[in-house]
Design a protein around this motif. Structure first.
Motif: not given
Length: 519
Positions: A475-485
């Protein structure tokens, strides 16, 4: 202010059980193994408690929980009985295991088992679920609730909860008080079951189950009609006699002479961390880890940018180039995340698999522990040092990804993207803790690697189960993959808190097992 108060409340619910256990251990010679067994009894009880409640609900025995529900009293009583019987049964099984091995001969042993049982409940229900609830409510605070397809009752409940967290956020500390009361109850019941085994009598077990059922049933029923402050007062009145009994029953002869002061132990731990960091640098492991993560950061945007061109210029692959859309910054971030998740946990295992097992097998651990270094400090210094290495590596890797994405694509939002790097660091810490646990269990470096890999695979499997996926590292990876976009990304407090709990559980378990090993 709301975010600050709720964050403080979550941190208290995560730290209070550990703080109480540490205080008890410093005052009495009680092993962490009992705390771990207490955690296991709670988690184990839920494997049949929750299905039991679902089955009773399907049968219509457990009805709706609301002020105007026709069978509210019956529902509250049944919910109380199911909790009391289920968790007391798990306690009985736990003490059966302990007494067969003479591991719970003293009163304070029963107290620590109760702290483990009530502590993990506070961490999960009070910490993880509270963080998840706040995240969900905060995300819709400015949304028109009529557009969410809720029923009238659901809309009223959500509106009241939103009003509570925005107008009276301090009420969240009523939940902290409730968890303290619950921990007191669990310790009381745990000692009652301990006394049942010690005296070979059944009535303490029955009394413990009845007390648990009565408090839970009262909480369910009273919550439909009373304000939070009155509910807490009622629960306190129920738990207070047990707390007084514990105080009066505490046997003075169990007190032990104190060893090193806590400041001395912390200084020794700091020295051990410095030693581990020096060792990481001298063996070039830290340098290799930083180089690999920076390489991921630099290469990922390049791969995302030039893969279509490479295909166009590769004989026989030209037809595939047209199938790939024009790369964007999202592709650069996705490539970086993919590189880390595919190779990251393997690197963590390789770096940490010999941290304890290797030193046990070559005799280094015996030499170090012959000095006045607590075993917990020996173990946690390795975790802290590896955490520092990963923090530096991920920080530089994240900055490298940001810079090359800025050069090759449109700029990312710097703050959110950097926070994504923090989430990836937390992700690595979960696997670091699993690897440390495997290294503690393993008798050799190879065995430790196998156990760590098994633990990592188990986390990956559990993270793929939709019902619980939000509580595991994926879940942390999925969350991180959206940040900054571009676009709004909801804050997932449950993922943060749950993975923090996982780290604590793995580390406490590692320390508990290491305490009982002959070096």
């Amino acid at each position: 202010m709301t975010i600050f108060l709720f964050t403080l409340a979550v941190l208290l619910m995560l730290s209070i059980p550990l703080g109480l256990a540490i205080w008890l251990r410093r005052r009495f010679a009680v092993p962490w193994l009992l705390f771990c067994l207490g955690m296991l009894t709670f988690v184990g009880s839920q494997t049949y408690h929750i299905p039991l409640n679902n089955w009773l609900t399907d049968l219509g025995v457990i009805g709706e929980v609301s002020p105007d529900a026709p069978n509210l009293l019956r529902t509250a009583v049944i919910l109380g009985l199911s909790a009391g019987i289920s968790e007391t049964l798990a306690r009985v099984l736990g003490y059966w295991f302990l007494f067969r091995r003479n591991l719970a001969e003293r009163f304070e042993d029963g107290v620590l088992v109760g702290l483990g049982h009530g502590g993990i409940e506070a961490m999960i229900i009070g910490g993880v679920f509270l963080a998840g609830s706040l995240s969900s409510l905060w995300a819709i605070r400015n949304v028109d609730l009529t557009t969410l397809g809720m029923t009238a009752a659901e809309m009223t409940a959500v509106s009241e909860q939103l009003a509570a967290i925005t107008e009276t956020p301090w009420v969240v500390f009523a939940g902290v008080i409730e968890r303290l009361i619950a921990i007191t109850l669990h310790v009381t019941i745990s000692v009652l079951v301990w006394r049942a085994f010690k005296t070979r009598q059944v009535w303490p077990v029955l009394l413990g189950a009845a007390l648990h059922a009565f408090l839970d049933a009262t909480a369910v029923y009273a919550a439909q009609f009373l304000d939070a402050i009155w509910i807490e007062l009622i629960l306190l009145a129920i738990a207070l006699p047990g707390a007084i009994w514990l105080w009066r029953s505490w046997p003075a002869p169990t007190r032990t002479e104190s060893g090193l002061g806590w400041m001395d132990e912390l200084r020794l731990w700091g020295t051990a961390v410095t030693h581990e960091l020096t060792l990481q640098w001298r063996t070039r492991r830290a340098l290799v880890m930083v180089a690999v993560f920076v390489l991921f950061g630099l290469a990922s945007p390049l791969i995302a940018k030039f893969t279509p061109e490479l295909l166009r210029n590769t004989p026989g692959a030209e037809q595939f180039a047209g199938l790939i859309p024009e790369p964007t910054s999202a592709d650069a971030v996705s490539q970086y995340i993919r590189n880390l998740t595919q190779f990251g946990f393997v690197l963590v295992i390789l770096l940490g698999m010999g941290a304890v097992a290797g030193e046990k097998s070559n005799g280094t651990a015996a030499i170090i522990l012959s000095k006045p270094l607590p075993r917990w400090a020996f173990l946690l210094s390795k975790f802290a040092a590896q955490g520092v290495v990963y923090f530096v590596a991920l920080l530089l890797g994240t900055l490298a990804t940001y810079y090359y994405t800025l050069v090759l694509f449109e700029p990312l939002a710097f703050g959110p993207f950097l926070f994504g790097g923090f989430l990836l660091w937390l992700w690595t810490l979960v696997y670091t803790a699993v690897t440390l646990l495997g290294s503690t269990l393993g008798k050799s470096t190879g065995g430790a690697a196998g156990l760590a890999l098994l633990g990592a695979i188990l986390l990956l499997i559990l993270g793929s189960v939709p019902q619980v996926a939000s509580f595991f590292p994926g879940a942390l990876v999925g969350w991180a993959s959206q940040l900054g976009l571009p676009g709004d990304v909801p804050f997932s407090g449950a993922a943060l808190a749950a993975n923090g709990v996982l780290i604590l559980v793995f580390l406490v378990t590692a320390v508990a097992l290491f305490e009982h090993q002959e070096i």
